[in-house]
Design a protein around this motif. Structure first.
Motif, PDB file in Angstrom:
ATOM      1  N   ASP A 113      -7.443  -0.465  -2.887  1.00 32.24           N
ATOM      2  CA  ASP A 113      -8.309  -0.920  -1.795  1.00 32.24           C
ATOM      3  C   ASP A 113      -7.829  -2.251  -1.227  1.00 32.24           C
ATOM      4  OD1 ASP A 113      -9.861   1.315  -2.130  1.00 32.24           O
ATOM      5  OD2 ASP A 113     -11.434   0.313  -3.282  1.00 32.24           O
TER       6      ASP A 113
ATOM      7  N   ALA B 292       1.235  -7.559   4.840  1.00 33.43           N
ATOM      8  CA  ALA B 292       1.256  -6.844   3.561  1.00 33.43           C
ATOM      9  C   ALA B 292       2.562  -7.124   2.807  1.00 33.43           C
ATOM     10  CB  ALA B 292       1.083  -5.347   3.788  1.00 33.43           C
TER      11      ALA B 292
ATOM     12  N   PHE C 185       0.828  -1.199   0.000  1.00 27.83           N
ATOM     13  CA  PHE C 185       0.000   0.000   0.000  1.00 27.83           C
ATOM     14  C   PHE C 185       0.869   1.259   0.000  1.00 27.83           C
ATOM     15  CE2 PHE C 185      -2.290   3.350   2.369  1.00 27.83           C
ATOM     16  CZ  PHE C 185      -3.358   3.534   1.489  1.00 27.83           C
ATOM     17  N   LYS C 186       1.931   1.253   0.786  1.00 25.06           N
ATOM     18  CA  LYS C 186       2.833   2.403   0.843  1.00 25.06           C
ATOM     19  C   LYS C 186       3.490   2.643  -0.512  1.00 25.06           C
ATOM     20  CE  LYS C 186       6.883   4.210   3.293  1.00 25.06           C
ATOM     21  NZ  LYS C 186       7.900   3.938   4.356  1.00 25.06           N
TER      22      LYS C 186
ATOM     23  N   ALA D 240      -4.657  -1.706   0.755  1.00 23.16           N
ATOM     24  CA  ALA D 240      -4.958  -1.049   2.031  1.00 23.16           C
ATOM     25  C   ALA D 240      -5.536  -2.048   3.031  1.00 23.16           C
ATOM     26  CB  ALA D 240      -5.934   0.105   1.801  1.00 23.16           C
ATOM     27  N   ALA D 241      -6.379  -2.965   2.551  1.00 23.06           N
ATOM     28  CA  ALA D 241      -6.952  -3.977   3.445  1.00 23.06           C
ATOM     29  C   ALA D 241      -5.862  -4.903   3.973  1.00 23.06           C
ATOM     30  CB  ALA D 241      -8.012  -4.774   2.693  1.00 23.06           C
ATOM     31  N   GLU D 242      -4.904  -5.256   3.153  1.00 19.55           N
ATOM     32  CA  GLU D 242      -3.793  -6.096   3.617  1.00 19.55           C
ATOM     33  C   GLU D 242      -2.938  -5.342   4.626  1.00 19.55           C
ATOM     34  OE1 GLU D 242      -3.183  -8.857  -0.406  1.00 19.55           O
ATOM     35  OE2 GLU D 242      -1.843  -7.153  -0.022  1.00 19.55           O
ATOM     36  N   GLU D 243      -2.714  -4.059   4.385  1.00 20.23           N
ATOM     37  CA  GLU D 243      -1.935  -3.244   5.315  1.00 20.23           C
ATOM     38  C   GLU D 243      -2.642  -3.128   6.661  1.00 20.23           C
ATOM     39  OE1 GLU D 243       1.517  -0.725   5.995  1.00 20.23           O
ATOM     40  OE2 GLU D 243       0.986  -2.015   4.312  1.00 20.23           O
ATOM     41  N   ALA D 244      -3.995  -3.103   6.634  1.00 20.01           N
ATOM     42  CA  ALA D 244      -4.763  -2.983   7.875  1.00 20.01           C
ATOM     43  C   ALA D 244      -4.610  -4.222   8.760  1.00 20.01           C
ATOM     44  CB  ALA D 244      -6.235  -2.742   7.547  1.00 20.01           C
ATOM     45  N   ILE D 245      -4.380  -5.366   8.156  1.00 23.89           N
ATOM     46  CA  ILE D 245      -4.161  -6.595   8.945  1.00 23.89           C
ATOM     47  C   ILE D 245      -2.840  -6.477   9.686  1.00 23.89           C
ATOM     48  CG2 ILE D 245      -3.758  -9.085   8.792  1.00 23.89           C
ATOM     49  CD1 ILE D 245      -5.647  -9.107   6.376  1.00 23.89           C
ATOM     50  N   SER D 246      -1.785  -6.207   8.982  1.00 25.73           N
ATOM     51  CA  SER D 246      -0.468  -5.938   9.586  1.00 25.73           C
ATOM     52  C   SER D 246       0.525  -5.628   8.471  1.00 25.73           C
ATOM     53  CB  SER D 246       0.032  -7.119  10.417  1.00 25.73           C
ATOM     54  OG  SER D 246       0.434  -8.189   9.585  1.00 25.73           O
ATOM     55  N   ARG D 247       1.565  -4.912   8.824  1.00 25.13           N
ATOM     56  CA  ARG D 247       2.589  -4.597   7.833  1.00 25.13           C
ATOM     57  C   ARG D 247       3.327  -5.849   7.382  1.00 25.13           C
ATOM     58  NH1 ARG D 247       5.733   1.095   9.180  1.00 25.13           N
ATOM     59  NH2 ARG D 247       3.929   2.461   8.811  1.00 25.13           N
TER      60      ARG D 247
END
Length: 496
Positions: free
Chosen positions: A227, A240, A207-208, A230-237
């Protein structure tokens, strides 16, 4: 090693290194390249040129800081460069024992605004210059197939034809994630009478990274891609990063199965990252032996419960090769036909009016300082309001369907850069002039003009003077005086 691998049709991994301002990452990059192979594929270093800043350490300077000699492909970016800059690099490469070069026009120079006099030595004439000066070198160029309007995509392939005619031994695709476009580019190459090998630029996408790439000209990050990332990043870095590496490994396997000669790997900076990528590829290769198996795995890697299906193209824009529906506007057609008629009348050298105008332009008075200034101002005032002329001293309008290349902020004459987005110029303030040329060529059945005519660069000492005396000067006379040859002589070069 790159030349040998391409000749032997061995899959190859070209690893990109961006030196930055200080080159402080040279030691880490060198330690990564000491592995020499990725999954058994030979690794070659690629040193980028002016990626983050025009003040970046030069590729040659970065290469000289390496403690050990490495198989290396240097880049040459044409932004804010002239012919003499390229020739100087060739001499320095000779001294370093290097003979492999990737030639790029370059993206927008930081701080460059439309109207500023920044020159870009575009890749087509750069290839011609190097091929003439170093006939046996290995030369590459770029192709960006990730375009979703017919004009910008068609113009990309037209320019790629010119790059190959100018001497490119291979093409490297610019960064993209739409594997259908990778297939399209490969099929286009295979349909040519003399195909060359293709590499594809790849990098891990989080996402970054996607947020950064959205600002990079020519790179497509769709909303649905963003999107999911971003959802993968929300789980954890860590999750992601794991998913981005998984997809990178899949992309590499897919490109190899498609028939690509190798990858141009970016965004991998440490030996640990390279080892992790190798581990992922090895694990995936066991269960993926065909393109059908790979396609299923690639599609599944871009799915996540609760999210819509990911698409890789911009919304409402998904042109594919083989489709053709564009047509020049009435104004574009009228403009072309009027300017073509004026050109024939005054500059064909075949009718009495043209011969008379040529006689007038060759009078000795125009060779005096005052006469030259007056003629320059006359041409500029007549042509400027009509075509945007900047009196480059060697008019190329006949080869560009009367769309002046000086109206491109980079001054590109042979075709577009890779930075357009849905027909819009990388600078964002206009439609790309090469999209206009494409529509005009299609409508007037003049596409051969955009594929066959290799337009040389305009040297600095030729600018800001009238092109008319030179146009009518016999080629033999110009050659005897060591001056650039007239358009007729240039045309013979193009045919040869």
């Amino acid at each position: 090693m790159l030349r040998e691998a391409l000749c032997q049709q061995r899959f190859i991994c070209v690893v990109e290194f961006v030196p930055g301002l200080s080159g402080e990452r040279c030691a880490v990059f060198e330690s990564m390249m000491q592995r020499a192979q990725l999954c058994g594929w030979p690794m070659v270093a690629a040193v980028a040129d002016r990626v983050s800043s025009s003040q970046d350490l030069s590729p040659l300077a970065a290469y000289s800081r390496l403690a050990h000699s490495l198989p290396t492909l240097l880049h040459f970016s044409g932004k804010a460069r002239e012919r003499h800059d390229l020739l100087k690099q060739l001499e320095q490469m000779d001294a370093a024992g290097l003979d492999q070069l990737l030639l790029l026009s370059g993206d927008r120079l930081p701080g460059h605004e439309p109207g500023q006099p920044v020159r870009y030595l575009e890749s087509v004439p750069a290839l011609q210059i190097v091929r003439q000066a170093r006939p046996n070198w290995l030369l590459g160029a770029a192709l960006n197939p990730f375009k979703y309007h017919e004009e910008e995509s068609g113009a990309q392939y037209f320019k790629a034809e010119k790059k190959l005619a100018a001497g490119a031994d291979f093409l490297t695709l610019q960064l993209g994630f739409d594997m259908q476009k990778h297939r399209e580019a490969f099929q286009w190459m295979q349909q040519r009478a003399t195909p060359v090998l293709l590499l594809a630029c790849v990098m891990p996408l989080t996402f970054k990274t996607a947020t950064f790439l959205e600002q990079v000209p020519g790179v497509v990050i769709s909303p649905s891609m963003r999107d999911l990332l971003a959802a993968e990043e929300a789980i954890s870095r860590s999750h992601a990063r794991e998913r981005s590496l998984f997809r990178l490994g899949l992309q590499v396997i897919g490109l190899r199965l498609m028939g690509y000669a190798g990858i141009h790997l970016s965004g991998i900076h440490t030996p640990a990252q390279l080892q992790a990528l190798e581990k992922v590829i090895h694990a995936q290769q066991e269960g993926i032996q065909t393109l059908a198996q790979w396609s299923a795995a690639w599609e599944a890697s871009w799915q996540m419960p609760g999210l819509p299906t990911v698409i890789f193209h911009p919304e409402h824009a998904d042109w594919r090769m083989g489709q053709s529906s564009v047509h020049a506007t009435s104004r574009e057609q009228y403009r072309y036909h009027v300017l073509s008629a004026v050109h024939t009348l005054l500059f064909s050298r075949k009718n009495p009016i043209s011969r008379g105008f040529g006689w007038l332009c060759r009078r000795p008075v125009w060779r005096t300082p005052r006469g030259a200034r007056w003629l320059h101002q006359l041409e500029r005032r007549l042509k400027g309001p009509v075509v945007g002329c900047d009196t480059c001293g060697n008019c190329r309008l006949e080869d560009t369907l009367y769309v002046c290349p000086e109206t491109c902020p980079k001054g590109l004459a042979n075709g577009p850069c890779g930075g357009t987005r849905l027909n819009r110029c990388e600078f964002g303030d206009r439609e790309c002039i090469h999209s206009v040329k494409y529509r005009t060529a299609r409508t007037t059945q003049q596409t051969h003009v955009l594929t066959d005519r290799l337009i040389p660069c305009v040297d600095a000492d030729a600018r800001h003077q009238s092109s008319w005396p030179r146009w009518f000067t016999p080629p033999q006379k110009e050659e005897r005086h060591g001056k650039p040859r007239s358009s007729d002589a240039d045309a013979m070069e193009k045919i040869e």
